[in-house]
Write a protein that holds these residues in place. Structure first.
Motif, PDB file in Angstrom:
ATOM      1  N   UNK A   1       0.838  -1.195   0.000  1.00  0.00           N
ATOM      2  CA  UNK A   1       0.000   0.000   0.000  1.00  0.00           C
ATOM      3  C   UNK A   1       0.879   1.252   0.000  1.00  0.00           C
ATOM      4  N   UNK A   2       0.632   2.123  -0.981  1.00  0.00           N
ATOM      5  CA  UNK A   2       1.399   3.355  -1.129  1.00  0.00           C
ATOM      6  C   UNK A   2       0.413   4.500  -1.342  1.00  0.00           C
ATOM      7  N   UNK A   3       0.359   5.427  -0.399  1.00  0.00           N
ATOM      8  CA  UNK A   3      -0.577   6.542  -0.490  1.00  0.00           C
ATOM      9  C   UNK A   3      -0.010   7.649  -1.374  1.00  0.00           C
ATOM     10  N   UNK A   4      -0.884   8.273  -2.151  1.00  0.00           N
ATOM     11  CA  UNK A   4      -0.434   9.306  -3.089  1.00  0.00           C
ATOM     12  C   UNK A   4       0.057  10.565  -2.379  1.00  0.00           C
ATOM     13  N   UNK A   5      -0.283  10.724  -1.108  1.00  0.00           N
ATOM     14  CA  UNK A   5       0.128  11.915  -0.362  1.00  0.00           C
ATOM     15  C   UNK A   5       1.311  11.653   0.565  1.00  0.00           C
ATOM     16  N   UNK A   6       2.047  10.558   0.329  1.00  0.00           N
ATOM     17  CA  UNK A   6       3.192  10.213   1.182  1.00  0.00           C
ATOM     18  C   UNK A   6       4.461  10.040   0.343  1.00  0.00           C
ATOM     19  N   UNK A   7       5.083  11.160  -0.022  1.00  0.00           N
ATOM     20  CA  UNK A   7       6.342  11.134  -0.781  1.00  0.00           C
ATOM     21  C   UNK A   7       6.269  10.188  -1.977  1.00  0.00           C
ATOM     22  N   UNK A   8       5.220  10.334  -2.744  1.00  0.00           N
ATOM     23  CA  UNK A   8       4.968   9.450  -3.883  1.00  0.00           C
ATOM     24  C   UNK A   8       5.961   9.749  -5.004  1.00  0.00           C
ATOM     25  N   UNK A   9       6.623   8.704  -5.520  1.00  0.00           N
ATOM     26  CA  UNK A   9       7.602   8.903  -6.586  1.00  0.00           C
ATOM     27  C   UNK A   9       7.827   7.605  -7.346  1.00  0.00           C
ATOM     28  N   UNK A  10       8.409   7.730  -8.525  1.00  0.00           N
ATOM     29  CA  UNK A  10       8.719   6.565  -9.351  1.00  0.00           C
ATOM     30  C   UNK A  10       9.756   5.680  -8.665  1.00  0.00           C
ATOM     31  N   UNK A  11      10.769   6.289  -8.067  1.00  0.00           N
ATOM     32  CA  UNK A  11      11.806   5.507  -7.398  1.00  0.00           C
ATOM     33  C   UNK A  11      11.252   4.736  -6.204  1.00  0.00           C
ATOM     34  N   UNK A  12      10.254   5.296  -5.535  1.00  0.00           N
ATOM     35  CA  UNK A  12       9.636   4.596  -4.417  1.00  0.00           C
ATOM     36  C   UNK A  12       8.913   3.347  -4.891  1.00  0.00           C
ATOM     37  N   UNK A  13       8.179   3.445  -5.983  1.00  0.00           N
ATOM     38  CA  UNK A  13       7.482   2.284  -6.543  1.00  0.00           C
ATOM     39  C   UNK A  13       8.480   1.212  -6.958  1.00  0.00           C
TER      40      UNK A  13
END
Length: 313
Positions: free
Chosen positions: A110-122
């Motif tokens: 689960x990755x929220x769009x409002x929590x340091x969302x980035x391509x590298x994080x994915x």
């Protein structure tokens, strides 16, 4: 009560002389004991002993006198680990790994769009948690809050079309239905992600009247670690089992990350380079440069490969 399905098990109780053995599954761990569920649906507490158990373990209990003890642990399959750290909720590098759960069929990150969302994080989540024989899903949550995530997800899908991505909002019934359609009856799903990413909210939706505690999210978008321990929960409507886990701050693991998960095409090309130490930068006989020129591979994919290779070296 948790009605649990034990695959590949015949008799949940058998007798041997004066002792009785029964199969059970660990559904939670506390300081001094484990919560286990028997094959008849009964939940009991088993005091910890010499054998270390993890949520998801299938165990055999021995009844001696008036108490039960853990006799043995069935061979673990599909174990999911994270790196151990002095900070309990950090997934950063350390000298040892901690088991998150065993006998897992699906992983939902689960990755929220409002929590340091980035391509590298994915990319990092996929590289850390992908493993053979376990389905992995990136679950992009809280998409009702902003549209800023859309281009990032679009780019990710183009670069890595084989990675499963779900975009959901608790207020969007169609998105939730798409999520529900991925759940497989009698399977076990591991829900992981940062605090405040929405794991427990989705679990409450799946379990309907059996509600888990949900905490407020801070103004900076970070959660308050409402889930304090891993636990297995039954979703009766879907005949599905969820392992809810505490949120974490950062991710990593001890073993070298396998870049082929995302960059198998580039690694295959690099094996064909004229020189084994090719740096893919104006080097004679570089197969990757040739592939860039004739359009077999995109410049952005190579850039992402170089970025991730640098991060793990």
């Amino acid at each position: 009560m948790l009605y649990f399905y034990f695959s590949n098990m015949r008799n949940w109780m058998k007798k041997d002389n004066s002792r009785t053995f029964m199969s059970a599954r660990v559904i939670s761990e506390r300081k001094n004991d484990y919560v286990v569920v028997l094959s008849n649906g009964e939940e009991i507490d088993i005091r910890k002993g010499e054998l270390k158990c993890f949520v998801g373990d299938i165990i055999e209990l021995s009844e001696e006198s008036d108490y039960l003890t853990i006799k043995q642990i069935t061979k673990r399959e599909k174990v999911v680990e994270k790196s151990s750290n002095k900070t309990a909720k950090s997934y950063r590098y350390s000298k040892s790994n901690q088991v998150l759960a065993s006998n897992v069929d699906q992983i939902y990150i689960f990755i929220a769009v409002n929590q340091n969302f980035s391509l590298s994080k994915l990319e990092r989540y996929v590289l850390v948690f992908s493993q053979k024989d376990i389905e992995l899903y990136l679950v992009i949550t809280k998409i009702d809050l902003t549209d800023n995530y859309i281009q990032c997800v679009k780019t990710f899908k183009v670069l890595y079309p084989n990675i499963n991505i779900l975009e959901i909002s608790i207020y969007n019934k169609e998105s939730l239905k798409n999520f529900e359609n991925t759940l497989k009856s009698k399977h076990v799903g591991l829900f992981i992600g940062s605090s405040g990413a929405g794991k427990t909210t989705v679990i409450n939706h799946l379990r309907q009247n059996n509600q888990e505690k949900v905490g407020d999210v801070r103004k900076d978008g970070k959660g308050k670690h409402t889930t304090t321990m891993s636990k297995m929960l039954y979703c009766q409507k879907y005949d599905y089992y969820v392992i809810d886990t505490p949120g974490f701050k950062a991710i990593d693991k001890n073993e070298n990350l396998d870049l082929s998960i995302l960059f198998s095409d580039i690694l295959t090309l690099s094996d064909k380079c004229r020189f084994s130490d090719c740096n893919h930068d104006n080097t004679p006989g570089c197969e990757i440069e040739l592939a860039l020129k004739d359009g077999r591979i995109s410049k952005e994919k190579v850039e992402r490969y170089v970025y991730n290779r640098t991060k793990i070296s």
